[in-house]
Motif scaffolding. Structure first.
Motif, PDB file in Angstrom:
ATOM      1  N   THR A 366      -1.820  -4.174  15.837  1.00 12.38           N
ATOM      2  CA  THR A 366      -1.334  -2.587  16.040  1.00 12.38           C
ATOM      3  C   THR A 366      -0.855  -2.191  15.128  1.00 12.38           C
ATOM      4  O   THR A 366      -1.170  -1.111  14.494  1.00 12.38           O
ATOM      5  CB  THR A 366      -0.736  -2.689  17.260  1.00 12.38           C
ATOM      6  OG1 THR A 366      -0.736  -3.202  18.198  1.00 12.38           O
ATOM      7  CG2 THR A 366      -1.074  -1.373  17.748  1.00 12.38           C
ATOM      8  N   TYR A 367       0.619  -2.676  14.052  1.00 17.23           N
ATOM      9  CA  TYR A 367       0.687  -2.045  12.933  1.00 17.23           C
ATOM     10  C   TYR A 367       0.209  -2.128  12.135  1.00 17.23           C
ATOM     11  O   TYR A 367      -0.890  -2.855  10.936  1.00 17.23           O
ATOM     12  CB  TYR A 367       1.855  -3.067  12.780  1.00 17.23           C
ATOM     13  CG  TYR A 367       2.912  -2.951  12.055  1.00 17.23           C
ATOM     14  CD1 TYR A 367       3.930  -1.815  11.825  1.00 17.23           C
ATOM     15  CD2 TYR A 367       3.096  -3.382  10.252  1.00 17.23           C
ATOM     16  CE1 TYR A 367       4.958  -1.430  10.953  1.00 17.23           C
ATOM     17  CE2 TYR A 367       3.942  -3.039   9.265  1.00 17.23           C
ATOM     18  CZ  TYR A 367       5.090  -1.748   9.944  1.00 17.23           C
ATOM     19  OH  TYR A 367       6.174  -1.427   9.119  1.00 17.23           O
ATOM     20  N   ARG A 368       0.124  -0.953  11.216  1.00 15.62           N
ATOM     21  CA  ARG A 368      -0.604  -0.241  10.222  1.00 15.62           C
ATOM     22  C   ARG A 368      -0.152  -0.307   8.538  1.00 15.62           C
ATOM     23  O   ARG A 368       0.692   0.838   8.713  1.00 15.62           O
ATOM     24  CB  ARG A 368      -1.067   1.364  10.650  1.00 15.62           C
ATOM     25  CG  ARG A 368      -2.347   1.419  11.231  1.00 15.62           C
ATOM     26  CD  ARG A 368      -3.130   2.225  12.031  1.00 15.62           C
ATOM     27  NE  ARG A 368      -2.208   3.808  11.490  1.00 15.62           N
ATOM     28  CZ  ARG A 368      -1.593   4.562  12.658  1.00 15.62           C
ATOM     29  NH1 ARG A 368      -2.715   3.779  14.000  1.00 15.62           N
ATOM     30  NH2 ARG A 368      -0.570   5.432  12.271  1.00 15.62           N
ATOM     31  N   VAL A 369      -0.078  -1.387   8.138  1.00 16.41           N
ATOM     32  CA  VAL A 369       0.267  -1.218   6.783  1.00 16.41           C
ATOM     33  C   VAL A 369      -0.163  -0.449   5.533  1.00 16.41           C
ATOM     34  O   VAL A 369      -1.320  -0.006   5.702  1.00 16.41           O
ATOM     35  CB  VAL A 369       0.529  -2.284   6.488  1.00 16.41           C
ATOM     36  CG1 VAL A 369       0.747  -2.899   4.897  1.00 16.41           C
ATOM     37  CG2 VAL A 369       0.729  -3.956   6.749  1.00 16.41           C
ATOM     38  N   THR A 370       0.574   0.620   5.033  1.00 17.45           N
ATOM     39  CA  THR A 370       0.768   1.440   4.491  1.00 17.45           C
ATOM     40  C   THR A 370       1.469   1.353   3.177  1.00 17.45           C
ATOM     41  O   THR A 370       2.506   0.960   3.604  1.00 17.45           O
ATOM     42  CB  THR A 370       0.403   2.525   4.622  1.00 17.45           C
ATOM     43  OG1 THR A 370       1.668   3.431   5.173  1.00 17.45           O
ATOM     44  CG2 THR A 370      -0.208   2.842   6.086  1.00 17.45           C
ATOM     45  N   GLY A 371       0.828   2.162   2.086  1.00 15.43           N
ATOM     46  CA  GLY A 371       1.969   2.720   0.825  1.00 15.43           C
ATOM     47  C   GLY A 371       3.900   2.631   1.050  1.00 15.43           C
ATOM     48  O   GLY A 371       4.242   1.760   0.013  1.00 15.43           O
ATOM     49  N   HIS A 372       4.100   3.238   2.401  1.00  9.07           N
ATOM     50  CA  HIS A 372       5.310   3.787   2.710  1.00  9.07           C
ATOM     51  C   HIS A 372       5.363   2.551   4.175  1.00  9.07           C
ATOM     52  O   HIS A 372       6.642   2.528   4.568  1.00  9.07           O
ATOM     53  CB  HIS A 372       5.853   4.842   2.810  1.00  9.07           C
ATOM     54  CG  HIS A 372       4.081   5.688   4.739  1.00  9.07           C
ATOM     55  ND1 HIS A 372       3.704   6.110   4.370  1.00  9.07           N
ATOM     56  CD2 HIS A 372       5.076   5.381   5.423  1.00  9.07           C
ATOM     57  CE1 HIS A 372       3.198   6.645   5.716  1.00  9.07           C
ATOM     58  NE2 HIS A 372       4.589   5.641   6.334  1.00  9.07           N
ATOM     59  N   ARG A 373       4.287   1.688   4.941  1.00  7.28           N
ATOM     60  CA  ARG A 373       5.007   0.972   5.916  1.00  7.28           C
ATOM     61  C   ARG A 373       4.638  -0.453   5.438  1.00  7.28           C
ATOM     62  O   ARG A 373       3.398  -0.531   4.985  1.00  7.28           O
ATOM     63  CB  ARG A 373       3.851   1.521   7.066  1.00  7.28           C
ATOM     64  CG  ARG A 373       4.498   0.798   8.411  1.00  7.28           C
ATOM     65  CD  ARG A 373       3.640   1.376   9.590  1.00  7.28           C
ATOM     66  NE  ARG A 373       3.631   3.283   9.651  1.00  7.28           N
ATOM     67  CZ  ARG A 373       3.009   3.742   9.280  1.00  7.28           C
ATOM     68  NH1 ARG A 373       1.695   3.702   9.048  1.00  7.28           N
ATOM     69  NH2 ARG A 373       2.914   5.681   9.564  1.00  7.28           N
ATOM     70  N   ARG A 374       5.713  -1.327   5.279  1.00  8.26           N
ATOM     71  CA  ARG A 374       5.317  -2.608   5.166  1.00  8.26           C
ATOM     72  C   ARG A 374       5.902  -3.863   6.165  1.00  8.26           C
ATOM     73  O   ARG A 374       6.212  -3.275   7.459  1.00  8.26           O
ATOM     74  CB  ARG A 374       7.011  -2.813   3.711  1.00  8.26           C
ATOM     75  CG  ARG A 374       6.573  -2.317   2.325  1.00  8.26           C
ATOM     76  CD  ARG A 374       7.545  -3.009   1.726  1.00  8.26           C
ATOM     77  NE  ARG A 374       7.024  -1.801   0.263  1.00  8.26           N
ATOM     78  CZ  ARG A 374       7.531  -2.583  -0.855  1.00  8.26           C
ATOM     79  NH1 ARG A 374       8.894  -3.926  -0.912  1.00  8.26           N
ATOM     80  NH2 ARG A 374       7.019  -2.635  -1.311  1.00  8.26           N
ATOM     81  N   LEU A 375       5.472  -5.164   6.068  1.00 10.60           N
ATOM     82  CA  LEU A 375       5.504  -5.629   6.950  1.00 10.60           C
ATOM     83  C   LEU A 375       5.721  -7.263   5.935  1.00 10.60           C
ATOM     84  O   LEU A 375       4.613  -7.627   5.504  1.00 10.60           O
ATOM     85  CB  LEU A 375       3.771  -6.098   7.758  1.00 10.60           C
ATOM     86  CG  LEU A 375       3.913  -6.997   9.178  1.00 10.60           C
ATOM     87  CD1 LEU A 375       5.289  -6.582  10.183  1.00 10.60           C
ATOM     88  CD2 LEU A 375       2.743  -7.110   9.620  1.00 10.60           C
TER      89      LEU A 375
END
Length: 400
Positions: A366-375
């Motif tokens: 579900t979690y969307r990894v983007t340039g500002h959102r890390r996992l």
């Protein structure tokens, strides 16, 4: 700083004597009083701000507040209008409310919308009971009226007068800004994530002022309230057990708005899924019968923990990921693959690899990894010093 006023709020159609007395006491000690009417009837005194003026701030206009005949709907609509009206004021020194159950619900809703630090006092007939719904995560003070707010007498004069003087004192003597405090850092903690938070405080305490919040439902809400009040510079949201209680039915739930503050403010957020292995209840005999047959751990005579199932962890992981996907600011979610709490590691009672795997897989999906959102996934338990060190390094990177 210009003159700050005490906004005295009540229903001028039925509480005119009490409201007038409060304003008189405020003015007698040198403060400015502004009487605000939130009643739906014909006022017995002339307020400084009419009910219609407040009602006009409702998103749907005056008619949404004063145009109907249902009192409950009118009170709810007036509360929303008052929230908008108060937030538009630039000269609030303090807010003082007086009333019974209806006006308490109305005025405190608007008080809760104000930032932490703005003085708020509510003189109420219900202040000696369960006040959590009125206070929420705000810093408002509740003063029990002792006698009903239904005319002035020797007792009500003393109680209302004391509250009026207190509000005036806060308006006349604002707390000075310290100016030199380090940046505030909000951290959520539970008993089973204490070691992680202790490591984080040691690693970051020289550069930040850590504010630790016990994740009891109101703890997470209080942290997010401070964030939206501009009193925190970043969030270290280690513990998410409130989400488990919210989705499963425990006694320490968050609300559907959990993780809303970082979404609205864009503040740096670094967090994890600490303590989602458990749902919290009171004493063992208070656990609902619907959970018969589940795995429990009696933490103490007043606290019983229930292990979350794989299905529940799928829902928890999905909820957290969906909420974080709404954040446009810097977000970094850490997964402790070695265990989400002190009692979810091998050899401990809540160790359940299938439940943890369901949690992690739901987040990955579900979690969307983007340039500002890390996992970041680490093969460590949440209380391992290396896990805390990784989170600390990330919050430093974000706030550099």
């Amino acid at each position: 700083m210009g003159t700050r006023a005490v906004y005295v709020i009540g229903t001028c159609d039925i509480k005119e004597a009490e409201l007038t007395y409060a304003c008189d006491r405020i003015r007698a000690v040198g403060a400015q009083a502004v009487l605000v009417d939130v009643g739906t009837g014909v006022p017995g005194i002339a307020p400084d701000v009419s009910a219609a003026e407040v009602a006009a701030c409702h998103p749907d206009g005056v008619g949404a507040v004063l145009g109907g005949t249902d009192r409950g709907q009118a009170v709810a609509a007036m509360a929303e209008a008052l929230s908008h009206w108060l937030l538009a004021r630039a000269d609030i020194g303090a807010v003082l409310g007086l009333g019974g159950s209806g006006n308490t619900a109305l005025v405190t809703q608007a008080m809760r919308a104000l930032p932490v630090g703005v003085p708020k006092l509510m003189v109420s007939t219900v202040a000696s009971g369960q006040v959590a719904p009125y206070v929420g995560a705000s810093d408002l003070g509740m003063v029990y009226s002792v006698t009903d707010i239904a005319g002035l007498n020797a007792i009500s004069r003393r109680v209302i007068g004391n509250a009026a003087h207190a509000a005036a004192g806060m308006a006349l003597n604002p707390v000075p800004e310290a100016g030199s405090d380090p940046p505030g850092l909000g951290i959520t903690m539970f008993g089973v994530t204490t070691e992680c938070v202790t490591h984080l405080r040691k690693l970051l305490g020289d550069d930040f002022e850590p504010y630790v919040f016990h994740a009891t439902g109101t703890g997470g809400a209080a942290m997010e309230k401070l964030a939206e009040s501009g009193l925190l510079s970043a969030l270290l949201d280690v513990t998410a057990t409130e989400a488990a209680d919210y989705l499963v039915g425990g006694v320490m739930p968050c609300t559907a708005d959990r993780y809303g503050a970082p979404a609205r403010t864009g503040l740096p957020w670094v967090g994890s899924v600490g303590a989602v292995d458990m749902v919290n209840f009171g004493a063992r005999d208070t656990v609902p019968e619907t959970f018969a047959g589940r795995q429990f751990l009696v933490h103490n005579p007043q606290v019983t923990l229930m292990r979350t199932t794989p299905e529940e962890n799928t829902a928890i992981g999905t909820f957290i990921a969906e909420r974080l996907n709404l954040c446009d600011g810097p977000v970094s979610l850490f997964l402790p693959l070695g265990g989400v709490s002190a009692i979810a590691v091998p050899g401990m009672p809540f160790h359940d690899p299938k439940a943890d795997a369901a949690l992690f897989e739901a987040i990955r999906k579900t979690y969307r990894v983007t340039g500002h959102r890390r996992l970041t996934e680490l093969p460590l338990p949440i209380n391992d010093p290396a896990f805390a060190a990784a989170m600390a390094a990330e919050i430093r990177r974000m706030t550099a």
